[in-house]
Design a protein around this motif. Structure first.
Motif, PDB file in Angstrom:
ATOM      1  N   LEU A  14       0.822  -1.212   0.000  1.00 46.21           N
ATOM      2  CA  LEU A  14       0.000   0.000   0.000  1.00 46.21           C
ATOM      3  C   LEU A  14       0.855   1.259   0.000  1.00 46.21           C
ATOM      4  CD1 LEU A  14      -2.558  -1.331   2.606  1.00 46.21           C
ATOM      5  CD2 LEU A  14      -3.133  -0.738   0.236  1.00 46.21           C
ATOM      6  N   ASP A  15       1.933   1.258   0.795  1.00 49.98           N
ATOM      7  CA  ASP A  15       2.798   2.434   0.868  1.00 49.98           C
ATOM      8  C   ASP A  15       3.489   2.721  -0.464  1.00 49.98           C
ATOM      9  OD1 ASP A  15       2.172   2.852   3.525  1.00 49.98           O
ATOM     10  OD2 ASP A  15       3.957   1.845   4.300  1.00 49.98           O
ATOM     11  N   LEU A  16       3.759   1.674  -1.230  1.00 46.01           N
ATOM     12  CA  LEU A  16       4.448   1.853  -2.507  1.00 46.01           C
ATOM     13  C   LEU A  16       3.497   2.225  -3.636  1.00 46.01           C
ATOM     14  CD1 LEU A  16       6.928  -1.157  -2.304  1.00 46.01           C
ATOM     15  CD2 LEU A  16       7.578   1.249  -2.495  1.00 46.01           C
ATOM     16  N   ILE A  17       2.276   1.695  -3.610  1.00 45.03           N
ATOM     17  CA  ILE A  17       1.392   1.841  -4.762  1.00 45.03           C
ATOM     18  C   ILE A  17       0.425   3.017  -4.628  1.00 45.03           C
ATOM     19  CG2 ILE A  17      -0.706   0.500  -4.194  1.00 45.03           C
ATOM     20  CD1 ILE A  17       1.547   0.077  -7.323  1.00 45.03           C
ATOM     21  N   ALA A  18       0.221   3.524  -3.400  1.00 48.79           N
ATOM     22  CA  ALA A  18      -0.775   4.578  -3.173  1.00 48.79           C
ATOM     23  C   ALA A  18      -0.118   5.877  -2.711  1.00 48.79           C
ATOM     24  CB  ALA A  18      -1.786   4.123  -2.127  1.00 48.79           C
ATOM     25  N   LYS A  19      -0.648   6.995  -3.167  1.00 45.10           N
ATOM     26  CA  LYS A  19      -0.189   8.287  -2.679  1.00 45.10           C
ATOM     27  C   LYS A  19      -0.562   8.454  -1.214  1.00 45.10           C
ATOM     28  CE  LYS A  19      -0.894  10.582  -7.166  1.00 45.10           C
ATOM     29  NZ  LYS A  19      -1.677  11.630  -7.872  1.00 45.10           N
ATOM     30  N   ASP A  20      -1.776   8.008  -0.861  1.00 44.73           N
ATOM     31  CA  ASP A  20      -2.255   8.112   0.509  1.00 44.73           C
ATOM     32  C   ASP A  20      -3.327   7.047   0.716  1.00 44.73           C
ATOM     33  OD1 ASP A  20      -2.314   9.110   3.055  1.00 44.73           O
ATOM     34  OD2 ASP A  20      -3.626  10.808   2.601  1.00 44.73           O
ATOM     35  N   TRP A  21      -3.477   6.563   1.948  1.00 48.69           N
ATOM     36  CA  TRP A  21      -4.505   5.560   2.204  1.00 48.69           C
ATOM     37  C   TRP A  21      -4.932   5.584   3.665  1.00 48.69           C
ATOM     38  CZ3 TRP A  21      -3.391   1.163   5.344  1.00 48.69           C
ATOM     39  CH2 TRP A  21      -2.027   0.921   5.587  1.00 48.69           C
ATOM     40  N   HIS A  22      -6.113   5.044   3.886  1.00 50.07           N
ATOM     41  CA  HIS A  22      -6.680   4.918   5.222  1.00 50.07           C
ATOM     42  C   HIS A  22      -7.021   3.455   5.471  1.00 50.07           C
ATOM     43  CE1 HIS A  22      -7.202   9.272   4.831  1.00 50.07           C
ATOM     44  NE2 HIS A  22      -7.548   9.336   6.118  1.00 50.07           N
ATOM     45  N   GLY A  23      -7.246   3.114   6.742  1.00 49.73           N
ATOM     46  CA  GLY A  23      -7.670   1.772   7.104  1.00 49.73           C
ATOM     47  C   GLY A  23      -8.955   1.807   7.909  1.00 49.73           C
ATOM     48  N   THR A  40      -0.040   7.871 -15.702  1.00 50.80           N
ATOM     49  CA  THR A  40       0.836   9.040 -15.603  1.00 50.80           C
ATOM     50  C   THR A  40       2.280   8.612 -15.353  1.00 50.80           C
ATOM     51  OG1 THR A  40       0.581   9.244 -13.209  1.00 50.80           O
ATOM     52  CG2 THR A  40      -1.090  10.323 -14.589  1.00 50.80           C
ATOM     53  N   ASP A  41       3.186   9.573 -15.476  1.00 47.57           N
ATOM     54  CA  ASP A  41       4.586   9.301 -15.143  1.00 47.57           C
ATOM     55  C   ASP A  41       4.707   8.822 -13.700  1.00 47.57           C
ATOM     56  OD1 ASP A  41       5.396  10.050 -17.682  1.00 47.57           O
ATOM     57  OD2 ASP A  41       5.974  12.080 -17.089  1.00 47.57           O
ATOM     58  N   SER A  42       3.920   9.416 -12.810  1.00 48.12           N
ATOM     59  CA  SER A  42       3.957   9.020 -11.394  1.00 48.12           C
ATOM     60  C   SER A  42       3.498   7.576 -11.204  1.00 48.12           C
ATOM     61  CB  SER A  42       3.072   9.952 -10.552  1.00 48.12           C
ATOM     62  OG  SER A  42       3.592  11.262 -10.540  1.00 48.12           O
ATOM     63  N   ASP A  43       2.504   7.157 -11.999  1.00 51.35           N
ATOM     64  CA  ASP A  43       2.035   5.767 -11.928  1.00 51.35           C
ATOM     65  C   ASP A  43       3.166   4.807 -12.271  1.00 51.35           C
ATOM     66  OD1 ASP A  43      -0.592   6.468 -11.252  1.00 51.35           O
ATOM     67  OD2 ASP A  43      -1.189   6.630 -13.358  1.00 51.35           O
ATOM     68  N   PHE A  44       3.887   5.111 -13.348  1.00 55.41           N
ATOM     69  CA  PHE A  44       4.978   4.241 -13.770  1.00 55.41           C
ATOM     70  C   PHE A  44       6.146   4.282 -12.780  1.00 55.41           C
ATOM     71  CE2 PHE A  44       2.881   4.696 -17.981  1.00 55.41           C
ATOM     72  CZ  PHE A  44       2.715   3.345 -18.258  1.00 55.41           C
ATOM     73  N   GLU A  45       6.363   5.437 -12.162  1.00 62.97           N
ATOM     74  CA  GLU A  45       7.415   5.527 -11.147  1.00 62.97           C
ATOM     75  C   GLU A  45       7.076   4.652  -9.942  1.00 62.97           C
ATOM     76  OE1 GLU A  45       7.759   9.649 -10.294  1.00 62.97           O
ATOM     77  OE2 GLU A  45       8.615  10.159 -12.261  1.00 62.97           O
ATOM     78  N   ARG A  46       5.806   4.671  -9.517  1.00 69.61           N
ATOM     79  CA  ARG A  46       5.394   3.830  -8.397  1.00 69.61           C
ATOM     80  C   ARG A  46       5.500   2.353  -8.761  1.00 69.61           C
ATOM     81  NH1 ARG A  46       2.149   8.220  -7.072  1.00 69.61           N
ATOM     82  NH2 ARG A  46       0.513   7.666  -8.557  1.00 69.61           N
ATOM     83  N   LEU A  47       5.134   2.020 -10.017  1.00 68.47           N
ATOM     84  CA  LEU A  47       5.254   0.640 -10.471  1.00 68.47           C
ATOM     85  C   LEU A  47       6.703   0.173 -10.409  1.00 68.47           C
ATOM     86  CD1 LEU A  47       4.167  -1.951 -11.820  1.00 68.47           C
ATOM     87  CD2 LEU A  47       4.526  -0.813 -14.031  1.00 68.47           C
ATOM     88  N   GLU A  48       7.616   0.997 -10.903  1.00 71.62           N
ATOM     89  CA  GLU A  48       9.030   0.613 -10.887  1.00 71.62           C
ATOM     90  C   GLU A  48       9.517   0.394  -9.457  1.00 71.62           C
ATOM     91  OE1 GLU A  48      13.473   2.300 -12.063  1.00 71.62           O
ATOM     92  OE2 GLU A  48      11.700   3.391 -12.776  1.00 71.62           O
ATOM     93  N   LYS A  49       9.143   1.290  -8.540  1.00 74.12           N
ATOM     94  CA  LYS A  49       9.550   1.140  -7.139  1.00 74.12           C
ATOM     95  C   LYS A  49       8.968  -0.139  -6.539  1.00 74.12           C
ATOM     96  CE  LYS A  49      10.122   6.085  -6.155  1.00 74.12           C
ATOM     97  NZ  LYS A  49       9.579   7.249  -5.414  1.00 74.12           N
ATOM     98  N   LEU A  50       7.715  -0.434  -6.878  1.00 74.62           N
ATOM     99  CA  LEU A  50       7.076  -1.644  -6.365  1.00 74.62           C
ATOM    100  C   LEU A  50       7.815  -2.887  -6.850  1.00 74.62           C
ATOM    101  CD1 LEU A  50       4.721  -3.146  -4.973  1.00 74.62           C
ATOM    102  CD2 LEU A  50       3.505  -3.025  -7.154  1.00 74.62           C
TER     103      LEU A  50
END
Length: 309
Positions: free
Chosen positions: A35-44, A185-195
């Protein structure tokens, strides 16, 4: 029973992890690191003392708080250590604060809200394959087209192996998937690479690629693993891959390697008919998940929906 709605920063991480480890229906999608890698922000949403929990990705723009399903995160779920009655499931949805005027996210069949929760519900197909059988038994269920493309790849002499570099796969997708790639978006692909890089480092996934005899990249697949499920989270190929059968060969190789294991291969389904046919050619069966929507936006600010992706 009480359900709390907590921001990521207020969550007791040890208790969250303990619940996920002990849950009867655990999936990678509920893990904090994912969740921390794929989402900008999240709640539980958390039942009592972390007896059950449900992560939801959230955002805010122009003063509008909303819930949404980000790329590479197919669905959420109520992950639980106990059997939940329908009325308890409804408590999770009742605990969502009213200021989230727009809610659009996906859930599994065990997390469906009751009619009183007033969500629009749309069925989505997911395609999976049990890996319990021998490879020979799995292969019997392959379509004629799938078998033909696997043989084509063998004749091409493609070299298939593991890699640590996701960039050729990601860049091939961005170059050759046209409109679908433009929706990210570019940010989506950046998060994917980090994941992908984090998953490989921590042994949560495998990245496979196919190359020609000359060493030219043909295609790649990334598999995210956990809770007896191998998820085909992402794949990318260059234009000649269709002619070489590279993508068929990659999945065939992975199935051969992981046959006779107590797990499922999860293709994740697709709204693209061509991709869905490709998946179905491996003898998959369908399980359903559900897209939920609740839109309480005032008509005067409905235009903001176009801005929150």
């Amino acid at each position: 029973m009480t359900v709390q709605f907590l921001h990521r920063s207020a969550i007791d991480t040890a208790k969250w992890d303990e619940c996920m480890a002990a849950s009867d229906n655990g999936e990678v999608y509920g893990n904090r690191w994912f969740l921390d890698l794929i989402a900008k922000d999240w709640h539980g949403l958390i039942l009592d003392d972390y007896v059950a929990l449900m992560p939801i990705v959230t955002g805010k723009k122009m003063g509008l708080s909303y819930m949404y399903q980000p790329p590479f995160f197919q669905r959420t779920s109520i992950f639980t250590r106990i059997k939940l009655m329908p009325e308890t499931v409804n408590l999770f949805y009742a605990a969502i604060p009213a200021h989230f005027k727009l809610q659009e996210f996906n859930v599994d069949s065990n997390s469906l809200p009751g009619a009183s929760c007033a969500y629009e519900i749309h069925v989505r197909p997911n395609l999976i394959l049990s890996l319990a059988s021998t490879y020979a038994e799995l292969q019997k269920a392959f379509s004629t087209n799938t078998k033909r493309n696997i043989k084509k790849a063998e004749k091409q002499g493609l070299k298939i192996g593991l890699t640590q570099d996701p960039l050729p796969m990601i860049e091939s997708y961005r170059t050759h998937r046209g409109k679908l790639a433009c929706e990210l978006t570019d940010s989506d692909f950046e998060r994917l690479e980090k994941l992908i890089r984090s998953s490989l480092l921590n042994k949560y996934g495998e990245l496979m690629e196919a190359r020609t005899k000359d060493g030219i990249f043909a295609g790649g697949i990334f598999i995210l693993k956990g809770y007896k499920r191998h998820i085909l989270l992402f794949m990318g190929a260059n234009a000649p891959a269709k002619e070489s059968g590279a993508m068929f060969a990659l999945i065939d190789t992975y199935l051969k390697k992981n046959a006779e294991t107590d797990a499922f291969f999860d293709f994740e389904g697709s709204e693209d008919q061509g991709v869905a046919r490709f998946y179905a050619g491996f003898g998959t069966f369908e399980e359903k998940y559900y897209a939920l929507k609740k839109d309480r936006l005032n008509k005067l600010i409905s235009f903001a929906k176009r801005l929150i992706r």
